[in-house]
Design an enzyme around this catalytic site. Structure first.
Site, PDB file in Angstrom:
ATOM      1  NE  ARG A  17      61.270  41.282  46.838  1.00  0.00           N
ATOM      2  CZ  ARG A  17      61.310  40.161  47.580  1.00  0.00           C
ATOM      3  NH1 ARG A  17      61.967  39.092  47.124  1.00  0.00           N
ATOM      4  NH2 ARG A  17      60.721  40.087  48.742  1.00  0.00           N
ATOM      5  CE1 TYR A  36      73.638  57.112  29.959  1.00  0.00           C
ATOM      6  CE2 TYR A  36      73.545  55.342  31.563  1.00  0.00           C
ATOM      7  CZ  TYR A  36      73.114  56.569  31.101  1.00  0.00           C
ATOM      8  OH  TYR A  36      72.153  57.241  31.798  1.00  0.00           O
ATOM      9  CG  ASP A  75      74.900  48.577  27.119  1.00  0.00           C
ATOM     10  OD1 ASP A  75      73.936  48.465  26.347  1.00  0.00           O
ATOM     11  OD2 ASP A  75      75.003  49.490  27.960  1.00  0.00           O
ATOM     12  CE  LYS A 118      67.922  55.298  26.883  1.00  0.00           C
ATOM     13  NZ  LYS A 118      68.788  54.716  27.816  1.00  0.00           N
TER      14      LYS A 118
HETATM   15  C1  LIG Z   1      74.177  52.334  26.266  1.00  0.00           C
HETATM   16  C2  LIG Z   1      73.371  52.506  27.521  1.00  0.00           C
HETATM   17  N1  LIG Z   1      73.470  51.587  28.500  1.00  0.00           N
HETATM   18  C3  LIG Z   1      72.761  51.688  29.649  1.00  0.00           C
HETATM   19  C4  LIG Z   1      71.925  52.758  29.878  1.00  0.00           C
HETATM   20  C5  LIG Z   1      71.165  52.859  31.184  1.00  0.00           C
HETATM   21  O1  LIG Z   1      69.832  52.522  30.994  1.00  0.00           O
HETATM   22  P1  LIG Z   1      68.600  53.112  31.863  1.00  0.00           P
HETATM   23  O2  LIG Z   1      68.553  54.583  31.607  1.00  0.00           O
HETATM   24  O3  LIG Z   1      67.429  52.340  31.344  1.00  0.00           O
HETATM   25  O4  LIG Z   1      68.914  52.814  33.298  1.00  0.00           O
HETATM   26  C6  LIG Z   1      71.791  53.735  28.888  1.00  0.00           C
HETATM   27  C7  LIG Z   1      70.896  54.906  29.113  1.00  0.00           C
HETATM   28  O5  LIG Z   1      70.974  55.907  28.418  1.00  0.00           O
HETATM   29  C8  LIG Z   1      72.532  53.609  27.679  1.00  0.00           C
HETATM   30  O6  LIG Z   1      72.450  54.533  26.691  1.00  0.00           O
END
Ligand SMILES: Cc1ncc(COP(=O)(O)O)c(C=O)c1O
Length: 379
Positions: A46, A98, A170, A195
């Site tokens: 961990r 998101y 982000d 992604k």
């Molecule tokens: C712009 C963005 N930030 C954060 C996330 C969250 O990521 P995760 O699905 O890996 O938890 C996503 C998921 O679609 C996203 O598109």
């Protein structure tokens, strides 16, 4: 090292045990100690794992940071950032973000006494209207999901520095191939590595990268104390994904441009959202802070009909109807019935998520096949 070399070599060295060029998947919970507390830097997986360390070093390198941290999902990475705050603190967040991030902020952290202001950031000076003595974090997502709005990271960093507030970006949609937020003044860069970084739709993972040691130490403490880490197999997959990030992104951008240009000329299409168009409201900022315009394209059809949009995505044969984005294969989504279905119609329409909006994650297939697929579906 230039970016296209860093994706392959940045922060990497052959494995010390046998010289393996790719780090082995250290599928182990624990590590032998020669005496209590005496070990080779790894005591429990961990806290640290050599495969995860190799990935974290690569992440730090490609984002021009000093410290990388990998988590079990993008949301787990955001969760760790929010745990830097305490009850009474305030966050200024973009209002176009998101949905899962919005849900984490409002349904989890509001309950722990953190206050969120959701603000339109196309004009970053709006941020300053919400700054007060309790403001501790500015949350930027650019380009935004699904409207492809662009936020000026450098200007947001100027406001954050002036008021001594952390700026987190982000960078999931852009990836460090297109923009490197730490170089523009951000304190923390965050990824859903699920992604583009992973790139093959085979893993769920999150990442953070920072330059500053104090922030890194606090985040490493949270990573270990809260425990939302990723496993060694997933670390290996994302490390492998990163090695082709630059070539994949180049093709994503080329195909994204081809699709956006095709859609903009189609008689049945109303609006196309893609930051590469000169008439995109923040095209100039995109041109300054991004190397290219990415592979995400959203569009609406004339008549703005919910059922027609569902029919259209159902007819696609090469584009796969699915959640997520950033993989080698092209995906299509209908936010009003999928990702944004839980948001009341009036609320989602305020940010542009209307009934006919379709979001495309343009993959790296042959662009002529992708265009032919859209052509038959649009009819
Ligand atoms: C712009 C963005 N930030 C954060 C996330 C969250 O990521 P995760 O699905 O890996 O938890 C996503 C998921 O679609 C996203 O598109």
């Amino acid at each position: 090292m230039k970016f296209n070399t860093k994706t392959i070599h940045g922060g990497q060295k052959p494995d010390p045990a046998y010289g393996a060029v790719m780090p082995p998947i250290y599928q182990t919970t624990t590590y032998v100690q020669t005496a209590p507390g005496e070990h080779k830097g790894y005591a429990y997986s961990r806290s640290h794992n050599p495969t995860r360390s190799a990935l974290e070093n690569a992440l730090a390198s490609i984002e021009n940071g000093n410290f990388g941290l990998a988590f079990g999902s993008g949301l787990a990475a955001i969760d760790a950032i929010l745990k830097l705050l305490k009850s009474g603190d305030e966050v200024i967040s973009t209002n176009d973000l998101y949905g899962g991030t919005y849900r984490l902020f409002t349904k989890i952290f509001e309950g722990f006494g953190i206050k969120f202001h959701f603000v339109g950031m196309e004009n970053v000076s709006n941020i300053e209207n919400y700054v007060n003595a309790n403001t501790k974090l500015i949350w930027v997502e650019t380009p935004t999901n699904p409207m492809l709005n662009i936020i000026d990271i450098k200007a947001a960093a100027g406001i954050a520095k002036k008021h001594d507030i952390l700026l987190a970006v982000d960078n999931t949609f852009a990836t460090p191939y297109l923009q490197q937020p730490l170089d523009l003044g951000a304190d923390i860069v965050m990824h859903s590595a699920t992604k583009y970084l992973g790139g093959h739709s085979d893993v769920v993972m999150g990442a953070l990268v920072v330059k500053d040691k104090d922030i890194a130490d606090k985040l490493y403490f949270i990573q270990n104390a809260s425990g939302a880490i990723c496993g060694p197999q997933d670390s290996f997959l994302v490390l492998r994904g990163i090695k082709t990030l630059h070539v994949r992104m180049q093709r994503h951008c080329e195909n994204g441009k081809a699709i956006a240009t095709y859609l903009a000329k189609h008689s049945k299409v109303e609006n196309v959202y893609w930051p590469g168009f000169e008439n995109h409201p923040n095209h100039d900022i995109a041109k300054t802070q991004m190397r290219d315009f990415g592979g995400m394209v959203s569009f609406t059809t004339k008549g703005n009909n919910y059922d027609e949009a569902i029919k259209l995505v159902g007819k696609l044969k090469v584009f796969i109807l699915a959640e997520s984005l950033g993989g080698v294969e092209s995906l299509a989504g209908h936010p009003a019935s999928m990702t944004h279905a839980s948001i009341p119609k009036e609320d989602r329409e305020k940010t542009g998520v209307v009934d006919s909006l379709i979001r495309l994650s343009v993959g790296i297939e042959d662009a002529t096949d992708l265009i032919a697929d859209l052509e038959q579906a649009l009819g």
